[in-house]
Design an enzyme around this catalytic site. Structure first.
Site, PDB file in Angstrom:
ATOM      1  N   TRP A  24       0.854  -1.170  -0.077  1.00  0.00           N
ATOM      2  CA  TRP A  24      -0.016  -0.039  -0.053  1.00  0.00           C
ATOM      3  C   TRP A  24       0.854   1.373   0.022  1.00  0.00           C
ATOM      4  O   TRP A  24       0.452   2.191  -0.479  1.00  0.00           O
ATOM      5  CB  TRP A  24      -0.835  -0.116   1.266  1.00  0.00           C
ATOM      6  CG  TRP A  24      -0.076  -0.114   2.486  1.00  0.00           C
ATOM      7  CD1 TRP A  24       0.176  -1.282   3.353  1.00  0.00           C
ATOM      8  CD2 TRP A  24       0.543   0.783   3.064  1.00  0.00           C
ATOM      9  NE1 TRP A  24       0.839  -0.864   4.297  1.00  0.00           N
ATOM     10  CE2 TRP A  24       1.136   0.005   4.267  1.00  0.00           C
ATOM     11  CE3 TRP A  24       0.550   2.430   2.988  1.00  0.00           C
ATOM     12  CZ2 TRP A  24       1.739   0.898   5.223  1.00  0.00           C
ATOM     13  CZ3 TRP A  24       1.484   2.863   3.901  1.00  0.00           C
ATOM     14  CH2 TRP A  24       2.105   2.268   5.061  1.00  0.00           C
ATOM     15  N   ASN A  25       2.019   1.069   0.310  1.00  0.00           N
ATOM     16  CA  ASN A  25       2.910   2.408   0.647  1.00  0.00           C
ATOM     17  C   ASN A  25       3.263   3.254  -0.529  1.00  0.00           C
ATOM     18  O   ASN A  25       3.568   4.390  -0.364  1.00  0.00           O
ATOM     19  CB  ASN A  25       3.997   1.937   1.692  1.00  0.00           C
ATOM     20  CG  ASN A  25       5.047   1.279   0.943  1.00  0.00           C
ATOM     21  OD1 ASN A  25       4.832   0.099   0.354  1.00  0.00           O
ATOM     22  ND2 ASN A  25       6.206   1.601   0.798  1.00  0.00           N
ATOM     23  N   GLY A  30       7.265  -6.416  -0.600  1.00  0.00           N
ATOM     24  CA  GLY A  30       6.373  -6.436   0.684  1.00  0.00           C
ATOM     25  C   GLY A  30       7.550  -6.812   1.671  1.00  0.00           C
ATOM     26  O   GLY A  30       8.871  -6.371   1.344  1.00  0.00           O
ATOM     27  N   GLY A  31       6.992  -7.627   2.492  1.00  0.00           N
ATOM     28  CA  GLY A  31       8.089  -8.022   3.766  1.00  0.00           C
ATOM     29  C   GLY A  31       8.709  -9.238   3.465  1.00  0.00           C
ATOM     30  O   GLY A  31       7.964 -10.127   2.687  1.00  0.00           O
ATOM     31  N   GLU A  76      11.102  -7.623  -4.162  1.00  0.00           N
ATOM     32  CA  GLU A  76      11.688  -6.162  -3.604  1.00  0.00           C
ATOM     33  C   GLU A  76      11.138  -6.083  -1.996  1.00  0.00           C
ATOM     34  O   GLU A  76       9.836  -5.837  -1.950  1.00  0.00           O
ATOM     35  CB  GLU A  76      11.332  -5.143  -4.304  1.00  0.00           C
ATOM     36  CG  GLU A  76      12.100  -3.999  -4.114  1.00  0.00           C
ATOM     37  CD  GLU A  76      11.348  -2.968  -3.185  1.00  0.00           C
ATOM     38  OE1 GLU A  76      11.662  -3.157  -1.846  1.00  0.00           O
ATOM     39  OE2 GLU A  76      10.155  -2.204  -3.366  1.00  0.00           O
ATOM     40  N   LEU A  77      12.121  -6.182  -0.926  1.00  0.00           N
ATOM     41  CA  LEU A  77      11.718  -6.199   0.492  1.00  0.00           C
ATOM     42  C   LEU A  77      12.018  -5.208   1.326  1.00  0.00           C
ATOM     43  O   LEU A  77      11.783  -5.441   2.607  1.00  0.00           O
ATOM     44  CB  LEU A  77      12.216  -7.674   0.861  1.00  0.00           C
ATOM     45  CG  LEU A  77      11.903  -8.856  -0.318  1.00  0.00           C
ATOM     46  CD1 LEU A  77      12.423 -10.098   0.420  1.00  0.00           C
ATOM     47  CD2 LEU A  77      10.359  -9.057  -0.426  1.00  0.00           C
ATOM     48  N   CYS A 135      10.328   1.733   1.709  1.00  0.00           N
ATOM     49  CA  CYS A 135      10.991   0.579   1.612  1.00  0.00           C
ATOM     50  C   CYS A 135      12.467   1.041   1.829  1.00  0.00           C
ATOM     51  O   CYS A 135      13.480   0.167   2.246  1.00  0.00           O
ATOM     52  CB  CYS A 135      10.806   0.048   0.475  1.00  0.00           C
ATOM     53  SG  CYS A 135      10.826   0.664  -1.080  1.00  0.00           S
ATOM     54  N   GLU A 137      12.591  -2.785  11.267  1.00  0.00           N
ATOM     55  CA  GLU A 137      12.120  -2.050  10.101  1.00  0.00           C
ATOM     56  C   GLU A 137      10.695  -1.567  10.657  1.00  0.00           C
ATOM     57  O   GLU A 137       9.756  -2.308  10.977  1.00  0.00           O
ATOM     58  CB  GLU A 137      11.670  -2.850   8.898  1.00  0.00           C
ATOM     59  CG  GLU A 137      11.328  -1.680   7.751  1.00  0.00           C
ATOM     60  CD  GLU A 137      11.228  -2.539   6.365  1.00  0.00           C
ATOM     61  OE1 GLU A 137      10.859  -2.001   5.408  1.00  0.00           O
ATOM     62  OE2 GLU A 137      11.082  -3.707   6.540  1.00  0.00           O
ATOM     63  N   GLU A 176      14.196  -3.523 -10.798  1.00  0.00           N
ATOM     64  CA  GLU A 176      12.724  -3.043 -11.585  1.00  0.00           C
ATOM     65  C   GLU A 176      13.103  -1.745 -12.138  1.00  0.00           C
ATOM     66  O   GLU A 176      14.065  -1.175 -11.569  1.00  0.00           O
ATOM     67  CB  GLU A 176      11.492  -2.879 -10.542  1.00  0.00           C
ATOM     68  CG  GLU A 176      11.044  -4.321 -10.041  1.00  0.00           C
ATOM     69  CD  GLU A 176      10.160  -4.188  -9.190  1.00  0.00           C
ATOM     70  OE1 GLU A 176       9.866  -3.332  -8.097  1.00  0.00           O
ATOM     71  OE2 GLU A 176       9.118  -4.923  -9.185  1.00  0.00           O
TER      72      GLU A 176
END
Length: 492
Positions: free
Chosen positions: A154-155, A231-232, A253-254, A287, A384, A461
Site C-alpha cells: 500500500w505504501n 513487501g516484507g 523487493e523487500l 522501503c 524495520e 525493477e
C-alpha cells in the site's frame, strides 16, 4: 446513514464483486474511521483472473498486436494517469494517510514510467548468432514470459505498480495485479484507466483480498509464469514456497534498514535534509527509509542540533492539508510497534532527543522521533519500523562506518554525505546495497534500476534491462544446406 464509497474487483475487463461476497472496510488513518468498502477476491475469482490472463495471450487482439501498437497503449495509459493524478492522489491519501502533496505528484510522475516503457516496447530485439556451423542460420527472439502476477503493497502502490506493469505490458505479457488489502482503493480505481487506455479484456486484472483466499491461490496457481513481489521478508518466504508449485520466475523487493553515512566534511544542512527525507518523508513508510544514520563523531552533536530544530518546525496534521509535512501512519499496528521498540531502545541505553510518543489525537499519528544511540546494538537500528523514527549512531573511521553500514541482513538503499569525491566513490563502491545516493536521498527515475540484495530481495525493477525480465529467449536453427541430415545418432 450515508453509504460509503465502494470499490469492486476488475477481472477480465469487467468490474465485479467477489465470488463469496466478502467485503472489507478501509479506514482513514487520519481519523480512524471507516471511509470506504471494497470487494475481496475468493479462490474462484483468482482462477477467473488467471484464466483470462492465459486466454488473452492467444487472443489475436493482444497476441498479434505489434510492439509499436502496444507502446501506443502504454503511452495513452501514461497520459491518463497524469490527467487523473490529483484524483488518484486524493484516494491514496484518504486510504493510506500519505501526504497528498506526495501522492499526487508521485502519481503524476508515474506516467513517465509508462511512457518510458512505451518507448522501449518496439526495441525488444533478438540477434543473429555467429554460429560455428556454416550450414546453419541461427537467431534468437524474445517472447513474452506469459502470465505475470504483480503483488504490490500500500505504501507506494502507483509507483511500484508502474515498475512491474510497464515492462510486463511492453513485453506482451498479461498481468494479474494483487493490491494490498490495506488501502487498495487507488489501485481498484486505477483499473478504469486500464480500460480507457484500450487494453483488451484480460490483459490486466486487478484484485485484492486476504492471504488464504487471494494471495496464496494466486501465487501458487499452475498457470502463472512470473511473480513480481514487493513487501516484507516474512510474506516473501511464503511467496517463494508457493512458487515451487508452478516454478514461476520470481523477483522480490523487500525493503530494509538503509544506512546513511555522514562524514565530517559533509555539508551538514544538506545532510540533515537528507536524513529527514530518508526518515520522515512519507512518514517513514518507505522501503528505502534511511533509518540507520551513521555519523562521524566530531559532527554528530551539531547534526543532532540541526535535525532537532527541523523536527520542531515539522507540521504534523491532516495529510490532505498542503501545509502538513507529516501525516498519520497507515495502521495502528505500526504505532504500537514503534512504541514497543522505543521502550526496548531506551532500556538498551539509547536517548530520545526528540519526540518518542504517539500524538494524542484521532488517527494513527506518531511524533517525528530522533534516537541517539551510542552503539549499533540498539533495537531501533535493526527493526524495520515503517514510521518517522531516525536513529543516529557515531563512528570514528571510514572503515568503521563501512563495517557498520554493512552489518545488516538487508541491502536495498544507502546514502553517503561527503564533499570528498574520492571518498564518495570509494565508500559507495563498498556499500552492500542495490542503490547508493551521494549527497541526496530518496530519488527515483524510470531510467534507474531499483532493487536490493540479501534480505532486501533479488531482481531489479525500472531501467532498460527490466523489460528483458518479462521475456524468454527462443533460439531458432535453420538448416541452409540442400544436403539431407546424416547420422541421426550423433549430435551436431
Amino acid at each position: 446513514m450515508t453509504q460509503l464509497p465502494h470499490f469492486q474487483l476488475y477481472i477480465d475487463g469487467a468490474f465485479t464483486e467477489g465470488h463469496a461476497g466478502q467485503v472489507m472496510a478501509s479506514q482513514n488513518p487520519a481519523t480512524g474511521a471507516d471511509w470506504a468498502t471494497f470487494a475481496c477476491a475468493a479462490p474462484q475469482d483468482v482462477a477467473r483472473a488467471v484464466a483470462a490472463a492465459r486466454r488473452v495471450l492467444d487472443d489475436p487482439a493482444w497476441r498479434d498486436m505489434t510492439q509499436t501498437q502496444r507502446g501506443k497503449l502504454l503511452y495513452r495509459l501514461g497520459d491518463l494517469i497524469a490527467e487523473h493524478a490529483a484524483e488518484l492522489g486524493q484516494l491514496e491519501t484518504t486510504d493510506s494517510g500519505k501526504l497528498l502533496a506526495e501522492t499526487a505528484s508521485q502519481t503524476g510522475y508515474v506516467g513517465d514510467y509508462y511512457r518510458y516503457y512505451a518507448g522501449l516496447a518496439d526495441k525488444i530485439e533478438g540477434a543473429v548468432l555467429p554460429i560455428d556451423k556454416p550450414d546453419m542460420h541461427v537467431f534468437t527472439r524474445r517472447e513474452p514470459i506469459g502470465v505475470v502476477v504483480a503483488v504490490v503493497p500500500w505504501n507506494a502502490q502507483m509507483f511500484l505498480t508502474a515498475t512491474k506493469l510497464g515492462p510486463a505490458l511492453a513485453a506482451g505479457c498479461s498481468v494479474v495485479l494483487k493490491a494490498s488489502e490495506i488501502a487498495p482503493a487507488p489501485m481498484l480505481a486505477f483499473a478504469r484507466l486500464i480500460e480507457q487506455a484500450g487494453f483488451p479484456p484480460g490483459v490486466v486484472s486487478i484484485i485484492t483480498g486476504d492471504a488464504e483466499n487471494c494471495a496464496i491461490p494466486l501465487t501458487r496457481h499452475a498457470d502463472v509464469d512470473r511473480i513480481a513481489f514487493t513487501g516484507g521478508p516474512d510474506t516473501a518466504r511464503h511467496v517463494v514456497r508457493n512458487s515451487a508449485e508452478n516454478f514461476a520466475v520470481t523477483t522480490l523487493e523487500l525493503g530494509g534498514k538503509s544506512p546513511i553515512l555522514v562524514f565530517e566534511d559533509a555539508d551538514l544542512d544538506s545532510a540533515a535534509n537528507g536524513l529527514i527525507a530518508g526518515n520522515f518523508g512519507a512518514s517513514g513508510q518507505s522501503c528505502v527509509a534511511g533509518s540507520r544514520g551513521l555519523i562521524h563523531r566530531p559532527v554528530i552533536e551539531a547534526l543532532i542540533a540541526r535535525i532537532s530544530q527541523n523536527c520542531a518546525d515539522i507540521i504534523v496534521g491532516d495529510p490532505l492539508d498542503p501545509a502538513t509535512h507529516l501525516g498519520p501512519l497507515c495502521t495502528r499496528a505500526q504505532v504500537d510497534l514503534i512504541v514497543a521498540t522505543l521502550a526496548k531502545a531506551k532500556a538498551q541505553g539509547a536517548k530520545i532527543r526528540f519526540g518518542g510518543e504517539p500524538l494524542e489525537r484521532a488517527g494513527n499519528y506518531m511524533a517525528p522521533t530522533l534516537v541517539h544511540c551510542e552503539n549499533h546494538d540498539v533495537e531501533t537500528l535493526h527493526v524495520e519500523l515503517f514510521g518517522p523514527v531516525m536513529s543516529l549512531v557515531p563512528f570514528d573511521t571510514e572503515e568503521e562506518a563501512i563495517a557498520l553500514a554493512n552489518s545488516t541482513v538487508f541491502g536495498l538503499g544507502s546514502g553517503v554525505f561527503t564533499q570528498n569525491l574520492a571518498r564518495a566513490h570509494r565508500v559507495s563502491a563498498r556499500l552492500k546495497a542495490g542503490i547508493c545516493w551521494v549527497n541526496t536521498y530518496r530519488a527515483i527515475s524510470p531510467i534507474a534500476p531499483f532493487g536490493g540484495t540479501n534480505h532486501s530481495g533479488y531482481g531489479r525493477e525500472a531501467g532498460m534491462d527490466a523489460i528483458n525480465d518479462y521475456t524468454r529467449t527462443k533460439t531458432t536453427w535453420i538448416n541452409t544446406s540442400d544436403q539431407p541430415m546424416t547420422n541421426p545418432f550423433v549430435m551436431r
